[in-house]
Design an enzyme around this catalytic site. Structure first.
Site, mmCIF file in Angstrom:
data_model
loop_
_atom_site.group_PDB
_atom_site.id
_atom_site.type_symbol
_atom_site.label_atom_id
_atom_site.label_comp_id
_atom_site.label_asym_id
_atom_site.label_seq_id
_atom_site.Cartn_x
_atom_site.Cartn_y
_atom_site.Cartn_z
ATOM 1 N N HIS A 39 0.844 -1.221 0.000
ATOM 2 C CA HIS A 39 0.000 0.000 0.000
ATOM 3 C C HIS A 39 0.869 1.257 0.000
ATOM 4 O O HIS A 39 0.433 2.309 0.465
ATOM 5 C CB HIS A 39 -0.947 0.053 1.207
ATOM 6 C CG HIS A 39 -1.704 -1.216 1.430
ATOM 7 N ND1 HIS A 39 -2.944 -1.458 0.903
ATOM 8 C CD2 HIS A 39 -1.367 -2.348 2.121
ATOM 9 C CE1 HIS A 39 -3.368 -2.662 1.266
ATOM 10 N NE2 HIS A 39 -2.419 -3.233 1.996
ATOM 11 N N SER A 60 15.067 21.449 -15.620
ATOM 12 C CA SER A 60 13.903 22.266 -15.917
ATOM 13 C C SER A 60 14.383 23.565 -16.545
ATOM 14 O O SER A 60 15.418 24.100 -16.156
ATOM 15 C CB SER A 60 13.145 22.558 -14.625
ATOM 16 O OG SER A 60 12.390 23.747 -14.768
ATOM 17 N N LYS A 85 16.133 21.543 -10.418
ATOM 18 C CA LYS A 85 15.455 20.285 -10.737
ATOM 19 C C LYS A 85 16.261 19.313 -11.588
ATOM 20 O O LYS A 85 17.051 19.692 -12.431
ATOM 21 C CB LYS A 85 14.126 20.578 -11.437
ATOM 22 C CG LYS A 85 13.138 21.201 -10.475
ATOM 23 C CD LYS A 85 11.734 21.050 -10.940
ATOM 24 C CE LYS A 85 11.296 19.630 -10.862
ATOM 25 N NZ LYS A 85 9.985 19.471 -11.505
ATOM 26 N N GLU A 99 9.494 8.397 -16.719
ATOM 27 C CA GLU A 99 8.131 8.929 -16.887
ATOM 28 C C GLU A 99 7.600 8.623 -18.280
ATOM 29 O O GLU A 99 6.442 8.240 -18.463
ATOM 30 C CB GLU A 99 8.118 10.446 -16.673
ATOM 31 C CG GLU A 99 8.322 10.853 -15.231
ATOM 32 C CD GLU A 99 8.463 12.367 -15.107
ATOM 33 O OE1 GLU A 99 7.502 13.009 -14.662
ATOM 34 O OE2 GLU A 99 9.528 12.900 -15.461
#
Ligand code: ARG
Length: 488
Positions: free
Chosen positions: A171, A292, A298, A305
């Site tokens: 979970h 970024s 970043k 992804e």
């Protein structure tokens, strides 16, 4: 009327120039022609098409349908065409609809009208089916090789990280600590099943459809077995209608790929989570991350992804083709031309990912300090206390309740279970009133105690690792025996 000889030049352009021209009075509308064409994508089948034509031609010579002289001319032309294709010199012509007609027309340009004899006893329906079989077989061989490469990296990393304990989750909540290698090997076994599935699918791709003609076979004395032998097919289709209607082997490939990318997507999700600041378990290398354009701090896990995102199109390709086929009457229908783009897209997508992932994984660094910090500062070893009580005769349900109260107490005190003193532990159960209790709570102890076969204890994981190596060796051998590598 259809004889161009008697027409002025401007009229000639409007008349049929297709192989079926004899039956038609007018040319195909230009937009319709572009709509019907598969050449922009089925060019990919060019080498398969030529290879299949060569085998067909040799069989026609052998059975006396073509004279040796005619056959030699055709084979010579096909060899030249293969060269043009390989070097990018082949003059593709969109008005010729597909790769099959492009090759045939080029052959006739080279050797004259005798080239028209190649199509004897054959239809584009069995021809395209053959090309697709050759193509899918080759793709499975390539994908399997790439999967073996990724498995090898997982084995290597599993061996390297036997000493690293990470939190295990259910979970997405900290559950029980595990050895990092154990986690990695879970992916090894997923890929093992993927390889098994692709190998099973190979057996259905390894069937030879040629000789089915348009749908009903042929009046020429074709030797289908000879074609199958030359192209190293394990068997031929027993039913000509099935042979030209069947794309199950394409669908199976797409289904195998869908499961594979689901696994790759789950792995990607973990890489994304683990590289977040919240987890900070890993750092992806600069070579496989992007920054970024606005936020200088970043480092984005764009590749995992995108892999996760690409699962969408790979599933979509399977669904698209299943849908194309669900209502098709036997045998060939033009709808079936829609089998190609989903297949090609899925092949490209999964092969691209499999080419990147081994290096991406190898170059990823573990943040050992952070992992240790996470493993030692949580409640994920308290199940050990319940197991300890149960091993000493207390029914597990009771033991669970006792430890549950202990957890409640520790939370109220703002302490970790390992920080509770003997006098704090004693009231919960006399068995816990011992110097042993903090030992039981150590992650190393928790991991080491899970000795069951397939569990996370170091010895069990080492055994698993050697089973994994043997399993990989066995599937490598199986692939070696099964695959026809001649046309790669
Ligand atoms: N381009 C066609 C396809 O990919 C080849 C087969 C055409 N056959 C036919 N009868 N129109 O499906």
């Amino acid at each position: 009327m259809n004889d161009r000889k008697y027409l002025p030049d401007e009229e000639k352009d409007r008349l049929p120039d297709k192989p079926w021209g004899g039956r038609f009075d007018a040319s195909l509308d230009k937009k319709a022609e572009a709509f019907l064409a598969s050449l922009p994508f089925d060019q990919r089948l060019a080498q398969e098409d030529v290879r299949g034509s060569m085998a067909h031609c040799r069989m026609l010579i052998k059975t006396g349908v073509l004279s040796p002289g005619e056959g030699e001319l055709i084979l010579g032309g096909l060899v030249e065409i293969a060269g043009e294709l390989a070097s990018g010199r082949f003059p593709f012509d969109l008005s010729l609809e597909d790769i099959h007609m492009n090759v045939e027309k080029r052959l006739m340009e080279k050797i004259g009208s005798v080239g028209g004899k190649l199509h004897t006893g054959r239809s584009r329906n069995d021809q395209v089916a053959l090309d697709m079989h050759l193509y899918v077989r080759k793709q499975i061989i390539e994908v399997d090789g790439l999967l073996a490469g990724l498995q090898a990296v997982l084995l290597e990393l599993a061996k390297k990280h036997l000493g690293v304990i990470i939190p295990g989750y259910t979970h997405l909540q900290r559950a029980q600590p595990v050895i990092f290698s154990h986690h990695l090997l879970a992916y090894f076994w997923m890929l093992q099943r993927d390889r098994e599935r692709f190998l099973d699918a190979y057996r259905r791709a390894d069937l030879m459809p040629l000789g089915a003609g348009a749908l009903s076979g042929s009046s020429f004395p074709l030797d289908r077995e000879a074609v199958a032998r030359e192209l190293h097919f394990a068997a031929i289709y027993e039913n000509s209608m099935d042979a030209v209607s069947d794309r199950d082997f394409v669908l199976e490939f797409l289904a195998c790929a869908a499961l594979l990318i689901m696994h790759l997507s789950r792995l990607s999700e973990e890489l994304i989570l683990w590289s977040s600041q919240e987890f900070s378990f890993i750092e992806l290398s600069d070579a496989f991350t992007t920054g970024s354009s606005m936020m200088p701090q970043k480092k984005n896990p764009d590749i995992p992804e995108l892999v996760r995102g690409k699962a969408g199109r790979v599933y979509g390709n399977l669904l698209a083709l299943l849908t194309v086929f669900k209502g098709l009457p036997l045998t060939y229908n033009k709808d079936m031309q829609e089998d190609k783009e989903p297949l090609f897209d899925t092949c490209d997508t999964i092969k691209n990912i499999l080419e990147i992932y081994p290096s991406l994984l190898e170059s990823t660094k573990l943040n050992l300090k952070q992992i240790k910090q996470a493993v030692q500062h949580d409640f994920s070893t308290v199940t050990e206390l319940a197991d300890y009580l149960a091993a000493n005769g207390i029914p597990f349900r009771e033991a669970h309740a006792i430890v549950g109260q202990l957890v409640r107490y520790a939370l109220d005190q703002g302490k970790l279970p390992a920080e509770l003193t003997r006098s704090e532990l004693a009231p919960f159960h006399p068995l816990l009133d011992s110097d042993m209790t903090p030992q039981l709570l150590r992650p190393q102890h928790a991991v080491a105690s899970h000795r069951s076969r397939g569990g996370t204890a170091p010895q069990a994981v080492k055994e698993q690792l050697s089973r994994a190596r043997r399993a990989m060796h066995r599937i490598n051998l199986r692939a070696e025996k099964l695959f026809c590598r001649e046309f790669l």
